[in-house]
Design an enzyme around this catalytic site. Structure first.
Site, PDB file in Angstrom:
ATOM      1  CB  CYS A   1     -29.386  13.520  39.398  1.00  0.00           C
ATOM      2  SG  CYS A   1     -31.081  13.638  40.011  1.00  0.00           S
TER       3      CYS A   1
ATOM      4  CE  LYS B   1     -28.014   9.116  48.159  1.00  0.00           C
ATOM      5  NZ  LYS B   1     -28.291  10.558  48.129  1.00  0.00           N
TER       6      LYS B   1
END
Length: 446
Positions: free
Chosen positions: A266, A327
Site C-alpha cells: 500500500c 512487517k
C-alpha cells in the site's frame, strides 16, 4: 444479501470471508484457476491470522463460494465488489487495466440492477471510468439497465485485517445515489451497530480519502526516519525523542517508530500514485515526493552501517537476517526492507543466512536457489557461521532472544537493528556491539 467479489487477493478474500461470516451470500471470482482450486480445497494463498478459520466455516456453511466463471459471478450478486490489484505503472501511476476489465465483464453479463463497488485502491476519477466501461458494454448489447458505482475504499492492516474489517474505525462510502447508499447500509449493518461508523461523501472525495490516509501515515514514518538520522549526527536518542513528542495528543504515538523504511502493498505505491495524480493535474506535490525519497534512502541505512563497520569490504562476509516480510504477522514481501538489504549485500560480495516465521515460502518463490541466500529453519540456525546479525522485521519472537547465545555464536558480536527492538545498555551487558536507528550512542553516519 447476495454479494460478488472480483479478486481473491488480500483485500478480496478478507472482504468476502468477513461478509460471509456475518450471514451474506458471497461468491469470490478470480481468473487464476490454480488459486480458485486451492481455495475450494481449503488452502489459503496468503497468511493472515484468523482468515483460514473464517474461510473454512463459511464455505462449510454454504455462504462463501469460489469461481472462475465471470458470468456466474456477475449474475450472483446485487453488489459487485471490485477488489483486484492496481499495481504501479512505470510512471508510478496506478494501473487500472484489471479494474476496467472487471467493469467490462459486469456490463457484459449483468441483467438487472447492480451496485458496483470500487474496493480496490484507485485514483480519483476511477469511478467515472468504471461507469463508462459498464455503460459501453450495455450500449453494445443494446440494453438500458440501471446501475450505480460506489467508492468504498478498504482500510485493512495486514496482520490485523480481520479485526479491522469486523470492528472498523470508519466505513467510507462515496456515492451520489440514495438507492446505492441504502444497499450499502444494509451490507454493513452488522459492523455498524454500536455507533454509526459510516461516512458518506461524493465518489471523488472517497477515492482521495484512501490515498490521503496512506500518504499521511507514510509521511509520519519518513518524518521520524529523517529525525532519527539527524539524532545520530547530533548524539541524541530517537527513542527518547519519540516518547517526548508522542506524549503530545496532537501527535500521538502511532506511526512514529523509526526504522529501516516502510514497505508493503500500500504505502509505496499509494504515495507514488498520489504524487503522479498531482503531477497529472499540474500540481507539484513536494511533500509526497520527499516522503518517497526519504523512504528509498532509509532502506539502504542498514547496509550503510554494515558496510561502514567492515570498512567497505564485505566480500566473503556472511550476514544473518532476522525478518524478511515487510512487517510482522504477514508473509508479504512486497517492497520489504529486507529485500533492499539483501540486494545491497549481494552486490557487495556478501552472502545471507535468513529466517522469518512466515515468509520463507514467499522468499523461496521470489529468489529460488539464489547462490547468495541460505534460508534457515530457526533464528538460531541463521546465526551459525554468520559474521553479524541484521534485524529487518519486528516479529515478537525476536524481542527477547538469548543475547549471550547471539554473542557467542556470531563471528563478530555485532547486531544491526533496523527496528530498534532493544535497549543499547542491555546488549552491551551481554558483550554485543549494537547499532540501531538514531540511538545516539555507538552510532555513526557516513
Amino acid at each position: 444479501m447476495k454479494i460478488t467479489i472480483f479478486g481473491t487477493g488480500y483485500v478480496g478474500l478478507v472482504t468476502g470471508a468477513c461478509l460471509a461470516d456475518v450471514g451474506h451470500d458471497v461468491m469470490c471470482m478470480d481468473v487464476d484457476q490454480a488459486k480458485i482450486d486451492k481455495l475450494k480445497n481449503g488452502q489459503i494463498p496468503i497468511y493472515e491470522p484468523g482468515l483460514d478459520d473464517i474461510v473454512k466455516h463459511t464455505v462449510e456453511a454454504g455462504r462463501l463460494a469460489f469461481t472462475t466463471d465471470a458470468q456466474e459471478a456477475v449474475q450472483h450478486g446485487t453488489l459487485q465488489f471490485i477488489a483486484v490489484g492496481t499495481p504501479p505503472d512505470e510512471d508510478g501511476s496506478a494501473d487500472l487495466q484489471y479494474v476496467t476489465a472487471v467493469a467490462r465483464s459486469i456490463g457484459q453479463y449483468m441483467d438487472d440492477y447492480k451496485v458496483i463497488v470500487d474496493k480496490s485502491t484507485v485514483p480519483v476519477g476511477t469511478g467515472d471510468k468504471v461507469k463508462a466501461a459498464v455503460r459501453a458494454q450495455l450500449d453494445h448489447r443494446g440494453l438500458e439497465l440501471e446501475f450505480d458505482v460506489v467508492s468504498n475504499p478498504e482500510f485493512l492492516k495486514e496482520g490485523a485485517a480481520i479485526t479491522d474489517f469486523m470492528k472498523p474505525d470508519r466505513i467510507i462510502i462515496g456515492t451520489d445515489s440514495d438507492r446505492a447508499a441504502d444497499v450499502l447500509r444494509e451490507v454493513y449493518y452488522p459492523f455498524n451497530r454500536n455507533h454509526d461508523r459510516m461516512i458518506f461523501m461524493d465518489i471523488r472525495s472517497a477515492e482521495l480519502t484512501k490515498y490521503a490516509a496512506n500518504s499521511m501515515l507514510a509521511t509520519k514514518i519518513s518524518f521520524m526516519n529523517e529525525i532519527a538520522n539527524l539524532a545520530e549526527r547530533l548524539g541524541a536518542d530517537i527513542e527518547a525523542v519519540r516518547r517526548g513528542i508522542g506524549s503530545d495528543p496532537r501527535i500521538g504515538y502511532h506511526f512514529i517508530y523509526p526504522g529501516c523504511g516502510y514497505g508493503g502493498s500500500c504505502f509505496p505505491k499509494d504515495v507514488q500514485a498520489l504524487a503522479r495524480t498531482a503531477s497529472d493535474c499540474g500540481y507539484d506535490a513536494h511533500l509526497l515526493n520527499a516522503v518517497e525519497t526519504v523512504n528509498y534512502a532509509q532502506k539502504h541505512v542498514l547496509f550503510d552501517k554494515i558496510s561502514h563497520y567492515f570498512r567497505g569490504d564485505l566480500k566473503g562476509k556472511v550476514v544473518a537476517i532476522w525478518g524478511l516480510a515487510f512487517k510482522p504477522n504477514t508473509d508479504d514481501m512486497r517492497e520489504a526492507s529486507a529485500r533492499t538489504l539483501m540486494d545491497d549485500l549481494w552486490n557487495a560480495g556478501a552472502t545471507v543466512q535468513a529466517f522469518d516465521p512466515e515468509a520463507m515460502e514467499e522468499t523461496q518463490r521470489i529468489y529460488g536457489d539464489h547462490e547468495g541466500l541460505s534460508l534457515c529453519g530457526t533464528k538460531e540456525q541463521a546465526l551459525r557461521g554468520a559474521d553479524v546479525l541484521a534485524i529487518c522485521t519486528e516479529w515478537k519472537e525476536f524481542r527477547s532472544p538469548d543475547f549471550a547465545a547471539i554473542a557467542s555464536t556470531l563471528r563478530s558480536p555485532v547486531v544491526f537493528d533496523g527496528r530498534n527492538l532493544y535497549e543499547p545498555e542491555m546488549l552491551e551487558r551481554h558483550g554485543l556491539i549494537y547499532y540501531a536507528i538514531g540511538r545516539g550512542r555507538n552510532q555513526f553516519h557516513s
